[in-house]
Write a protein that holds these residues in place. Structure first.
Motif, PDB file in Angstrom:
ATOM      1  N   GLN A  56       6.791 -16.341  29.046  1.00  0.00           N
ATOM      2  CA  GLN A  56       5.578 -16.264  29.850  1.00  0.00           C
ATOM      3  C   GLN A  56       4.474 -15.472  29.160  1.00  0.00           C
ATOM      4  N   SER A  57       4.682 -15.088  27.924  1.00  0.00           N
ATOM      5  CA  SER A  57       3.719 -14.243  27.222  1.00  0.00           C
ATOM      6  C   SER A  57       3.317 -14.871  25.907  1.00  0.00           C
ATOM      7  N   THR A  58       2.064 -14.605  25.490  1.00  0.00           N
ATOM      8  CA  THR A  58       1.621 -15.094  24.180  1.00  0.00           C
ATOM      9  C   THR A  58       2.190 -14.235  23.068  1.00  0.00           C
ATOM     10  N   HIS A  59       2.758 -13.070  23.386  1.00  0.00           N
ATOM     11  CA  HIS A  59       3.368 -12.214  22.383  1.00  0.00           C
ATOM     12  C   HIS A  59       4.888 -12.279  22.529  1.00  0.00           C
ATOM     13  N   PRO A  60       5.596 -12.385  21.408  1.00  0.00           N
ATOM     14  CA  PRO A  60       7.059 -12.283  21.493  1.00  0.00           C
ATOM     15  C   PRO A  60       7.442 -10.899  22.001  1.00  0.00           C
ATOM     16  N   ASN A  61       8.610 -10.791  22.622  1.00  0.00           N
ATOM     17  CA  ASN A  61       9.088  -9.488  23.046  1.00  0.00           C
ATOM     18  C   ASN A  61       9.217  -8.563  21.835  1.00  0.00           C
ATOM     19  N   PRO A  62       8.892  -7.266  22.007  1.00  0.00           N
ATOM     20  CA  PRO A  62       9.034  -6.337  20.878  1.00  0.00           C
ATOM     21  C   PRO A  62      10.415  -6.376  20.240  1.00  0.00           C
ATOM     22  N   GLU A  63      11.468  -6.508  21.054  1.00  0.00           N
ATOM     23  CA  GLU A  63      12.823  -6.549  20.496  1.00  0.00           C
ATOM     24  C   GLU A  63      13.004  -7.730  19.541  1.00  0.00           C
ATOM     25  N   ASN A  64      12.446  -8.871  19.899  1.00  0.00           N
ATOM     26  CA  ASN A  64      12.569 -10.042  19.033  1.00  0.00           C
ATOM     27  C   ASN A  64      11.679  -9.928  17.805  1.00  0.00           C
ATOM     28  N   ARG A  65      10.539  -9.266  17.952  1.00  0.00           N
ATOM     29  CA  ARG A  65       9.668  -9.053  16.794  1.00  0.00           C
ATOM     30  C   ARG A  65      10.343  -8.135  15.778  1.00  0.00           C
ATOM     31  N   ILE A  66      11.129  -7.179  16.238  1.00  0.00           N
ATOM     32  CA  ILE A  66      11.818  -6.271  15.330  1.00  0.00           C
ATOM     33  C   ILE A  66      12.741  -7.046  14.394  1.00  0.00           C
ATOM     34  N   VAL A  67      13.431  -8.045  14.932  1.00  0.00           N
ATOM     35  CA  VAL A  67      14.321  -8.861  14.094  1.00  0.00           C
ATOM     36  C   VAL A  67      13.534  -9.510  12.969  1.00  0.00           C
ATOM     37  N   LYS A  68      12.380 -10.089  13.287  1.00  0.00           N
ATOM     38  CA  LYS A  68      11.559 -10.761  12.278  1.00  0.00           C
ATOM     39  C   LYS A  68      10.961  -9.756  11.297  1.00  0.00           C
ATOM     40  N   ILE A  69      10.591  -8.583  11.791  1.00  0.00           N
ATOM     41  CA  ILE A  69      10.040  -7.559  10.902  1.00  0.00           C
ATOM     42  C   ILE A  69      11.083  -7.132   9.873  1.00  0.00           C
ATOM     43  N   THR A  78       0.813  -1.227   0.000  1.00  0.00           N
ATOM     44  CA  THR A  78       0.000   0.000   0.000  1.00  0.00           C
ATOM     45  C   THR A  78       0.840   1.268   0.000  1.00  0.00           C
ATOM     46  N   GLY A  79       2.136   1.117  -0.200  1.00  0.00           N
ATOM     47  CA  GLY A  79       3.003   2.282  -0.326  1.00  0.00           C
ATOM     48  C   GLY A  79       3.333   2.971   0.982  1.00  0.00           C
ATOM     49  N   ARG A  80       3.110   2.299   2.081  1.00  0.00           N
ATOM     50  CA  ARG A  80       3.452   2.874   3.383  1.00  0.00           C
ATOM     51  C   ARG A  80       4.837   2.397   3.819  1.00  0.00           C
ATOM     52  N   ASP A  81       5.398   3.108   4.777  1.00  0.00           N
ATOM     53  CA  ASP A  81       6.755   2.814   5.231  1.00  0.00           C
ATOM     54  C   ASP A  81       6.715   1.697   6.273  1.00  0.00           C
ATOM     55  N   PRO A  82       7.235   0.511   5.959  1.00  0.00           N
ATOM     56  CA  PRO A  82       7.209  -0.592   6.931  1.00  0.00           C
ATOM     57  C   PRO A  82       8.075  -0.336   8.155  1.00  0.00           C
ATOM     58  N   GLU A  83       8.981   0.650   8.052  1.00  0.00           N
ATOM     59  CA  GLU A  83       9.774   1.012   9.229  1.00  0.00           C
ATOM     60  C   GLU A  83       8.865   1.450  10.383  1.00  0.00           C
ATOM     61  N   ALA A  84       7.652   1.885  10.045  1.00  0.00           N
ATOM     62  CA  ALA A  84       6.713   2.322  11.073  1.00  0.00           C
ATOM     63  C   ALA A  84       6.347   1.175  12.011  1.00  0.00           C
ATOM     64  N   MET A  85       6.407  -0.056  11.499  1.00  0.00           N
ATOM     65  CA  MET A  85       6.120  -1.196  12.369  1.00  0.00           C
ATOM     66  C   MET A  85       7.207  -1.367  13.423  1.00  0.00           C
ATOM     67  N   ILE A  86       8.434  -1.070  13.045  1.00  0.00           N
ATOM     68  CA  ILE A  86       9.523  -1.110  14.030  1.00  0.00           C
ATOM     69  C   ILE A  86       9.312  -0.019  15.069  1.00  0.00           C
ATOM     70  N   GLN A  87       8.867   1.143  14.620  1.00  0.00           N
ATOM     71  CA  GLN A  87       8.583   2.232  15.554  1.00  0.00           C
ATOM     72  C   GLN A  87       7.489   1.826  16.542  1.00  0.00           C
ATOM     73  N   VAL A  88       6.476   1.097  16.056  1.00  0.00           N
ATOM     74  CA  VAL A  88       5.417   0.619  16.939  1.00  0.00           C
ATOM     75  C   VAL A  88       5.989  -0.347  17.975  1.00  0.00           C
ATOM     76  N   MET A  89       6.889  -1.228  17.546  1.00  0.00           N
ATOM     77  CA  MET A  89       7.500  -2.161  18.498  1.00  0.00           C
ATOM     78  C   MET A  89       8.282  -1.404  19.573  1.00  0.00           C
ATOM     79  N   GLU A  90       8.941  -0.324  19.168  1.00  0.00           N
ATOM     80  CA  GLU A  90       9.690   0.486  20.137  1.00  0.00           C
ATOM     81  C   GLU A  90       8.744   1.173  21.112  1.00  0.00           C
ATOM     82  N   ILE A  91       7.593   1.613  20.623  1.00  0.00           N
ATOM     83  CA  ILE A  91       6.583   2.214  21.491  1.00  0.00           C
ATOM     84  C   ILE A  91       6.072   1.187  22.495  1.00  0.00           C
ATOM     85  N   LEU A  92       5.815  -0.036  22.020  1.00  0.00           N
ATOM     86  CA  LEU A  92       5.336  -1.099  22.903  1.00  0.00           C
ATOM     87  C   LEU A  92       6.384  -1.466  23.944  1.00  0.00           C
ATOM     88  N   ALA A  93       7.637  -1.510  23.519  1.00  0.00           N
ATOM     89  CA  ALA A  93       8.711  -1.835  24.459  1.00  0.00           C
ATOM     90  C   ALA A  93       8.823  -0.759  25.536  1.00  0.00           C
TER      91      ALA A  93
END
Length: 262
Positions: free
Chosen positions: A239-252, A212-227
């Motif tokens: 202990q969580s159903t969600h991976p840590n934001p730091e680890n999600r950044i690697v996959k993103i 959709t022409g959006r900047d996927p870097e914004a998803m990394i920014q969201v992970m940083e906000i969550l962290a």
């Protein structure tokens, strides 16, 4: 006599486990968008019906919908912009996007059939439309990936296997011991499934951002906000159903490289 009782419990437990496994693997459907074979309990039509029926109750759990039409319009505009310009448009789901009034809870989620929610607690922390698109694209990925329906089937399997384990391991002198162990195993299995779903939804989100022409870097920014929001009190990944934001950044970042090269 004691050996006979143990053997009887074992036989019953095996039968229960076989029935649970057979039921799970007989629920195979082809995802209408991805073409992937999945074990799911519901048809897409049933997912839509469940989502529409449960949406008001889900909203009520977070204080209802946020009473600002401009804010609601923004979420719908960004969300539908993703749906109408990606494979999600060809899905059988009825997507709609809602902002919830809860100002404290930092959350976004999707329920079966395409109903997507984001709390004001999270929305007010986002600084750009691209960040909002990253959140909503992730939730659209959950719907397209049929994660709710898939999770329901897994819960039925885990429940059946837990019942079988409880039967086999139950101690007549301590009836609750087997159930406790079985429930612990069941919880660990569910945690793993949850993390896998989150990572797949991140992958969908990156793909949709690029399409959709959006900047996927914004998803990394969201992970940083969550962290940052989680702070030092955030629970460990295991202990969580969600991976840590730091680890999600690697996959993103891996997904960004994959889809940019396509």
């Amino acid at each position: 006599m004691q050996r006979t009782r143990i053997g009887g419990r074992l036989l019953i437990g095996i039968i229960m486990a076989v029935v649970a496994l057979f039921g799970y693997f007989s629920k195979t459907q082809v995802n209408p968008v991805t073409g992937k074979k999945q074990q799911v309990s519901l048809t897409p039509e049933e997912e839509v019906a469940i989502g529409l029926q449960s949406a008001p109750q889900m909203a009520a759990e977070y204080g209802g919908l946020y009473r600002d039409e401009k804010v609601q319009f923004l979420a719908k505009k960004v969300g539908q912009g993703i749906v109408q310009n990606t494979e999600a448009k060809n899905s059988p789901y009825q997507f709609d996007f809602h902002v919830l009034a809860d100002p404290e809870t930092i959350n976004a989620f999707a329920i079966p059939g395409g109903q997507v929610f984001i709390t004001m607690g999270l929305l007010k922390r986002l600084k750009t439309e691209d960040q909002l698109a990253g959140v909503l694209g992730h939730e659209i990925g959950h719907v397209v990936g049929r994660h709710s329906a898939q999770q329901m089937a897994k819960q039925e399997l885990v429940g059946g296997l837990a019942g079988a384990a409880s039967t086999v391991m139950s101690d007549p002198n301590s009836p609750s011991s087997g159930a406790y162990i079985a429930q612990y195993v069941a919880n660990l299995m569910n945690l793993k499934y949850g993390r896998d779903d989150e990572l797949e939804a991140d992958d969908f989100g990156v793909k949709y951002m690029i399409q959709t022409g959006r900047d996927p870097e914004a998803m990394i920014q969201v992970m940083e906000i969550l962290a940052q929001a989680g702070g030092s009190e955030r629970p460990a990944e295991f202990q969580s159903t969600h991976p840590n934001p730091e680890n999600r950044i690697v996959k993103i970042k891996e997904a960004m490289a994959k889809y940019r090269n396509q």
